[in-house]
Design an enzyme around this catalytic site. Structure first.
Site, PDB file in Angstrom:
ATOM      1  CG  HIS A 155      -1.231   8.195   5.582  1.00 32.88           C
ATOM      2  ND1 HIS A 155      -1.904   9.112   4.819  1.00 32.88           N
ATOM      3  CD2 HIS A 155      -1.618   6.984   5.122  1.00 32.88           C
ATOM      4  CE1 HIS A 155      -2.665   8.477   3.936  1.00 32.88           C
ATOM      5  NE2 HIS A 155      -2.495   7.174   4.098  1.00 32.88           N
ATOM      6  CG  ASN A 188     -10.249   4.621   1.773  1.00 36.33           C
ATOM      7  OD1 ASN A 188     -10.287   3.919   0.775  1.00 36.33           O
ATOM      8  ND2 ASN A 188      -9.115   5.078   2.282  1.00 36.33           N
ATOM      9  CG  ASP A 211      -2.999   1.411  -2.612  1.00 34.94           C
ATOM     10  OD1 ASP A 211      -1.790   1.681  -2.477  1.00 34.94           O
ATOM     11  OD2 ASP A 211      -3.805   1.470  -1.660  1.00 34.94           O
ATOM     12  CG  HIS A 212      -2.664   5.224  -3.083  1.00 36.19           C
ATOM     13  ND1 HIS A 212      -1.746   5.553  -2.106  1.00 36.19           N
ATOM     14  CD2 HIS A 212      -3.600   4.448  -2.474  1.00 36.19           C
ATOM     15  CE1 HIS A 212      -2.137   5.011  -0.958  1.00 36.19           C
ATOM     16  NE2 HIS A 212      -3.255   4.312  -1.155  1.00 36.19           N
ATOM     17  CG  ASP A 247      -1.043   4.025   3.150  1.00 39.71           C
ATOM     18  OD1 ASP A 247      -1.133   4.802   2.192  1.00 39.71           O
ATOM     19  OD2 ASP A 247      -1.848   4.033   4.109  1.00 39.71           O
ATOM     20  CG  HIS A 307      -3.176   8.095  -0.600  1.00 41.80           C
ATOM     21  ND1 HIS A 307      -4.358   7.416  -0.719  1.00 41.80           N
ATOM     22  CD2 HIS A 307      -2.628   7.696   0.582  1.00 41.80           C
ATOM     23  CE1 HIS A 307      -4.509   6.620   0.326  1.00 41.80           C
ATOM     24  NE2 HIS A 307      -3.481   6.774   1.148  1.00 41.80           N
ATOM     25  CB  THR A 312      -6.668   2.144   0.547  1.00 41.02           C
ATOM     26  OG1 THR A 312      -5.448   2.827   0.841  1.00 41.02           O
ATOM     27  CG2 THR A 312      -6.497   0.662   0.775  1.00 41.02           C
ATOM     28  CG  ASP A 349      -2.118   0.873   1.087  1.00 41.21           C
ATOM     29  OD1 ASP A 349      -1.928   2.069   0.806  1.00 41.21           O
ATOM     30  OD2 ASP A 349      -3.250   0.388   1.251  1.00 41.21           O
TER      31      ASP A 349
HETATM   32  P1  AMP Z   1      -5.852   4.634   3.444  1.00 43.12           P
HETATM   33  O1  AMP Z   1      -6.626   5.209   4.557  1.00 43.12           O
HETATM   34  O2  AMP Z   1      -6.501   4.886   2.112  1.00 43.12           O
HETATM   35  O3  AMP Z   1      -4.421   4.985   3.470  1.00 43.12           O
HETATM   36  O4  AMP Z   1      -5.971   3.048   3.663  1.00 43.12           O
HETATM   37  C1  AMP Z   1      -4.971   2.238   4.255  1.00 43.12           C
HETATM   38  C2  AMP Z   1      -5.557   1.489   5.415  1.00 43.12           C
HETATM   39  O5  AMP Z   1      -6.672   0.707   4.993  1.00 43.12           O
HETATM   40  C3  AMP Z   1      -4.631   0.454   6.017  1.00 43.12           C
HETATM   41  O6  AMP Z   1      -3.691   1.032   6.883  1.00 43.12           O
HETATM   42  C4  AMP Z   1      -5.602  -0.435   6.756  1.00 43.12           C
HETATM   43  O7  AMP Z   1      -5.842   0.045   8.042  1.00 43.12           O
HETATM   44  C5  AMP Z   1      -6.886  -0.304   5.958  1.00 43.12           C
HETATM   45  N1  AMP Z   1      -7.188  -1.558   5.275  1.00 43.12           N
HETATM   46  C6  AMP Z   1      -6.493  -2.156   4.300  1.00 43.12           C
HETATM   47  N2  AMP Z   1      -7.062  -3.300   3.897  1.00 43.12           N
HETATM   48  C7  AMP Z   1      -8.176  -3.447   4.643  1.00 43.12           C
HETATM   49  C8  AMP Z   1      -9.214  -4.435   4.706  1.00 43.12           C
HETATM   50  N3  AMP Z   1      -9.203  -5.508   3.916  1.00 43.12           N
HETATM   51  N4  AMP Z   1     -10.204  -4.230   5.605  1.00 43.12           N
HETATM   52  C9  AMP Z   1     -10.219  -3.148   6.388  1.00 43.12           C
HETATM   53  N5  AMP Z   1      -9.272  -2.194   6.387  1.00 43.12           N
HETATM   54  C10 AMP Z   1      -8.262  -2.332   5.535  1.00 43.12           C
HETATM   55 ZN    ZN Z   2      -3.600   2.699  -0.015  1.00 43.27          ZN
HETATM   56 ZN    ZN Z   3      -3.069   5.659   2.831  1.00 39.47          ZN
END
Ligand code: AMP
Ligand code: ZN
Ligand code: ZN
Length: 414
Positions: free
Chosen positions: A204, A99, A247-248, A200, A351, A78, A42
């Site tokens: 952040h 998300n 993913d990004h 990731d 992102h 994500t 990620d």
């Molecule tokens: P973002 O907030 O877009 O950076 O998303 C990254 C976060 O998504 C990760 O740190 C996880 O906490 C969460 N995540 C990733 N995969 C899953 C999943 N299958 N189910 C729930 N949360 C997830």
């Molecule tokens: Zn991500």
């Molecule tokens: Zn993220």
């Protein structure tokens, strides 16, 4: 005598018949696809391995093929981006628009990663992910995390899957998937996934240019080394096709780069389905024009669009979950309001921005018997990865927005 002849004939028939069966089996195994392992790191940027010592990534790239970069879908968050990789659908066609978002038909909010959310309910997830295509066509899938992999789709789930728990050590994830994919094991999965989130999270918290991210990248390199070792130990070295992608990217934020929505509109007139860096704004009945005009008047450090006016390339208009007004911050800017900002502040980086911004572009590499070795190919969009995987697994793809010809150049020609 007759009996003896009969006995010999039967014996001969049995020998021939068994030999025939064997050769049929051999033929079958010859057309059987090589297994595919899809890995997401990620928030991984190409520059992370360019500026760090990463011997295992280097080895992977020398043995495999890399894209100059991978173009994610919009918005570069994500869940939308991973679901596109899995289904081959653009965001407007799969419906995972953020998300966290509210669905006015289901009258429910989904917030991934929070305990109270209901992400496993299949009504949220449009399209057919590759692990379900595989299961439906007689192959076996084993997913050790992928956004959406916990949901059943048309009543089908991976043979092996697991509820998301970010605290499960990365080596445990690898050990499990290797056991499931081992051709001498009980499961013998044809398709597997792995997901790693810590690059990731570090991005952040400390920013993409921080020593903390560099340390995480070195840790990721060790994890990749461990995986490559386990692939050999689990008898997969000759056969497995590995897709290593993300993913990004990640962009630095600044307390100097804030866009306060309450300076332009009355927040009581709207529902904000998601805030930043893409604000999804649902005005109260009859107030769309007024709200849109107020935000448009101040258009600086962001772009605002009526849903139907969004540039076609975003593929982000044609889904009922997308509200009337979409506001996209320029890279580095945060859309917020004062009480929230004063309470929570902002991360070092994030992102979600325009998917063609250089900071949002991401990583793609692959290695295995069906992939070219030691080559770099031009960039492509992540929407084509589903078609690539379906081809590798000899599957008939479900309807999707990808095009196999866009990714064919990764493969050795038969
Ligand atoms: P973002 O907030 O877009 O950076 O998303 C990254 C976060 O998504 C990760 O740190 C996880 O906490 C969460 N995540 C990733 N995969 C899953 C999943 N299958 N189910 C729930 N949360 C997830
Ligand atoms: Zn991500
Ligand atoms: Zn993220």
């Amino acid at each position: 005598m007759i009996r003896k002849v009969l006995f010999i004939s039967i014996a001969l028939f049995l020998v021939l018949f068994t030999a025939n069966c064997n050769s049929a089996e051999t033929d079958l195994s010859q057309t059987y696809p090589n297994p595919v392992l899809l890995i997401s790191i990620d928030g991984f940027m190409n520059e992370y391995i360019e500026r760090n010592e990463t011997p295992n990534f280097d080895r992977f790239l020398a043995d495999g093929v890399q894209a100059e970069y991978l173009i994610p879908v919009f918005p570069t968050k994500t869940f939308p981006t991973h679901w596109t990789i899995a289904t081959g659908l653009y965001t407007e066609n799969h419906g995972i628009i953020a998300n966290s978002f509210y669905d006015y038909e289901l009258e429910d909010r989904i917030s991934f990663g929070t305990p109270e959310s209901t992400p496993n309910d299949e009504r949220w997830w449009g399209g057919e992910p590759i692990w379900i295509t595989a299961e439906k066509q007689g192959l076996t899938s084993a997913t050790f995390f992928w956004p959406g992999s916990e949901a059943s789709i048309s009543g089908v789930q991976s043979t092996k899957w697991i509820d998301y728990d970010g605290s499960i050590p990365n080596t445990t994830r690898i050990d499990s998937v290797m056991t499931w994919m081992n051709p001498q094991g009980d499961v013998r999965a044809d398709f597997g996934t792995l997901y790693f989130s810590f690059i990731d999270s570090r991005g952040h918290r400390y920013g993409p240019n921080s020593p903390e991210v560099d340390n995480a990248v070195i840790e990721m390199d060790e994890i990749l080394g461990y995986l490559l070792e386990q692939i050999e130990i689990n008898h997969l070295g000759e056969t497995i096709n590995i897709i290593l992608t993300s993913d990004h990217g990640m962009a630095e934020l600044s307390d100097e780069k804030l866009i306060f929505l309450e300076d332009m509109i009355n927040l009581d007139d709207v529902d904000i389905i998601d805030w930043s860096p893409v604000a999804l704004i649902k005005p109260e009945e009859g107030k769309t024009e007024k709200i849109y005009n107020a935000i448009k008047e101040n258009e600086q450090n962001y772009n605002v669009y009526l849903r139907e006016e969004l540039p076609e390339r975003f593929r982000f208009s044609n889904h009922y979950r997308i509200p009337e007004i979409v506001m996209i911050a320029d890279v580095g800017y945060t859309i917020t309001n004062r009480p929230f900002y004063e309470l929570r502040g902002i991360n070092a980086a994030t992102h979600g921005y325009d998917n063609l911004e250089p900071e949002m572009l991401t990583f793609f590499a692959a290695k295995g018997p069906d992939f070219k070795a030691g080559e770099i190919v031009p960039a492509f969009e992540s929407v084509h990865i589903y078609e690539l995987m379906a081809h590798l697994l000899n599957l008939t793809p479900a309807p999707n927005d990808g095009n196999f010809e866009e990714v064919e150049l990764l493969l050795i020609r038969d």
